[in-house]
Design an enzyme around this catalytic site. Structure first.
Site, mmCIF file in Angstrom:
data_model
loop_
_atom_site.group_PDB
_atom_site.id
_atom_site.type_symbol
_atom_site.label_atom_id
_atom_site.label_comp_id
_atom_site.label_asym_id
_atom_site.label_seq_id
_atom_site.Cartn_x
_atom_site.Cartn_y
_atom_site.Cartn_z
ATOM 1 C CG ASP A 226 99.620 19.240 9.854
ATOM 2 O OD1 ASP A 226 99.797 20.466 9.797
ATOM 3 O OD2 ASP A 226 98.495 18.725 9.930
ATOM 4 C CG ASP A 272 94.487 19.762 7.834
ATOM 5 O OD1 ASP A 272 95.599 19.249 7.661
ATOM 6 O OD2 ASP A 272 94.291 20.705 8.622
#
Length: 375
Positions: A226, A272
């Site tokens: 990420d 997420d």
């Protein structure tokens, strides 16, 4: 390799995709500046929506782990799967980026819309099913059905599809199809969120980590993934803006001014939610295994998620730049429960906790029964 269908492969995305004045970067003509109230409402709603699938998905994962129904059995992620996942996610993300650069965005999104229409209807139907079972009265004529596809004959016969459902499931499928048509025709943000919430809840419920070490490997790998794709390149944000599919939750910052037709969105990628969510669900199942009638690890990791997501929003709002949410969520979701385990003296027990896939458990039970008969 653990299957992630019917939930699409979770690709963690940057939280929000706005430029410095709060306007979507792709929309160069719109100069709307979000009000503090609108921004607070948008971010607060995103946090609330993110918590729903984690909380209820974790609770449902406990029941799912004991299910004998093939359609409800979880997919177990092993350490090897966890180590491979960031590489697979990176290839998928970069492949999508190249596709959007080479081919027409309109046609790609048309194909994706049809694909996610089918997945979304199934995911939303599965999500609604327990609720419908409580709503319908006992007198409701609930007939049982089975969809069975086999290959071969005799002893060589092999099941390809074995799906059991009932009349209540068909009602759920009908309602989900209406939402699917709405999404397909209008691409409305509410329809997008209904599908997104269903995908996230199904992911947390049906994707199971086999132990805490595997969870740490998965979260650690995606932490690097990420951060790299958000801070190192523009790939993540570009795909997040171009990808017209319910793989993110969105909420308009201009809802107070424009109502349901608002178009200035803050967003949160489903990755997420799902990635920390399956780790939180594992800790709930660990709590259950301790048989102490407490949910210490679940609540500590759940509060850690709220803290990490809140910190993400604060940093993003302060620096006016898209943030990799896992940068803040991973340390919080791992650190808080580990600290609690250290304080309680249960760290070794937590890392020794191991979940056995349902099919292996069934094989063990069968072998123990056959041993008893032999004796």
């Amino acid at each position: 390799m653990a299957e992630v269908e019917p939930v699409p492969v979770p690709v963690p995305e940057a939280l929000n995709a706005t430029d410095s004045n709060g306007t979507e970067a792709l929309n160069a003509t719109a100069k709307f500046v979000a009000t503090p109230e609108g921004t607070a409402l948008a971010y607060g709603s995103l946090v609330f929506m993110a918590l729903l699938p984690i909380f209820f998905g974790a609770l449902r994962s406990v029941t799912c782990s004991k299910s004998k129904n093939a359609s409800d059995m979880p997919e177990t992620i092993t350490g090897r799967d966890a180590a491979r996942f960031p590489i697979i996610a990176s290839c998928t993300l970069f492949g999508l980026y190249l596709f959007f650069k080479v081919f027409s965005q309109e046609y790609i999104n048309l194909l994706l819309s049809v694909y996610f229409f089918g997945l979304g209807v199934l995911a939303l139907s599965h999500t609604m099913s327990p609720l419908m079972s409580r709503i319908f009265p006992d007198s409701f004529p609930n007939k049982q059905y089975q969809l069975l596809f086999t290959q071969g004959s005799g002893e060589a016969k092999e099941e390809i599809v074995n799906y059991e459902f009932d009349t209540k499931n068909l009602v759920c499928l009908l309602i989900s199809s209406v939402v699917g048509v709405w999404y397909l025709l209008k691409k409305h943000w509410i329809a997008n969120n209904l599908f997104g919430l269903a995908f996230a809840l199904n992911g947390v419920e049906l994707l199971h980590l086999n132990n805490v070490s595997t969870g740490c490997i998965l979260l650690g790998g995606l932490f690097v993934y990420d951060v790299f794709w958000v801070f190192g390149t523009n790939v993540m944000v570009t795909v997040a803006k171009s990808f017209e599919a319910p793989i993110k939750l969105v909420f308009p910052q201009d809802l107070l001014e424009r109502g349901l037709e608002a178009s200035n969105f803050a967003m949160l990628g489903l990755g997420d939610i799902v990635i920390p969510g399956i780790f939180i669900a594992l800790l709930l199942r660990f709590d259950v295994s301790l048989k102490k009638n407490s949910r210490t690890y679940f609540y500590s990791s759940f509060l850690a998620y709220i803290f990490g997501l809140g910190l993400t929003i604060f940093v993003m709002h302060t620096f006016k730049h898209a943030q990799p949410a896992l940068l803040y969520l991973v340390p919080a979701c791992i650190g808080f429960p580990v600290l609690v385990a250290l304080i309680k003296g249960e760290l070794t027990e937590m890392f020794r906790y191991e979940e056995t896939p349902p099919e292996e458990e069934g094989a063990k039970e069968d072998s123990s029964e056959s041993e008893k008969k032999d004796q």
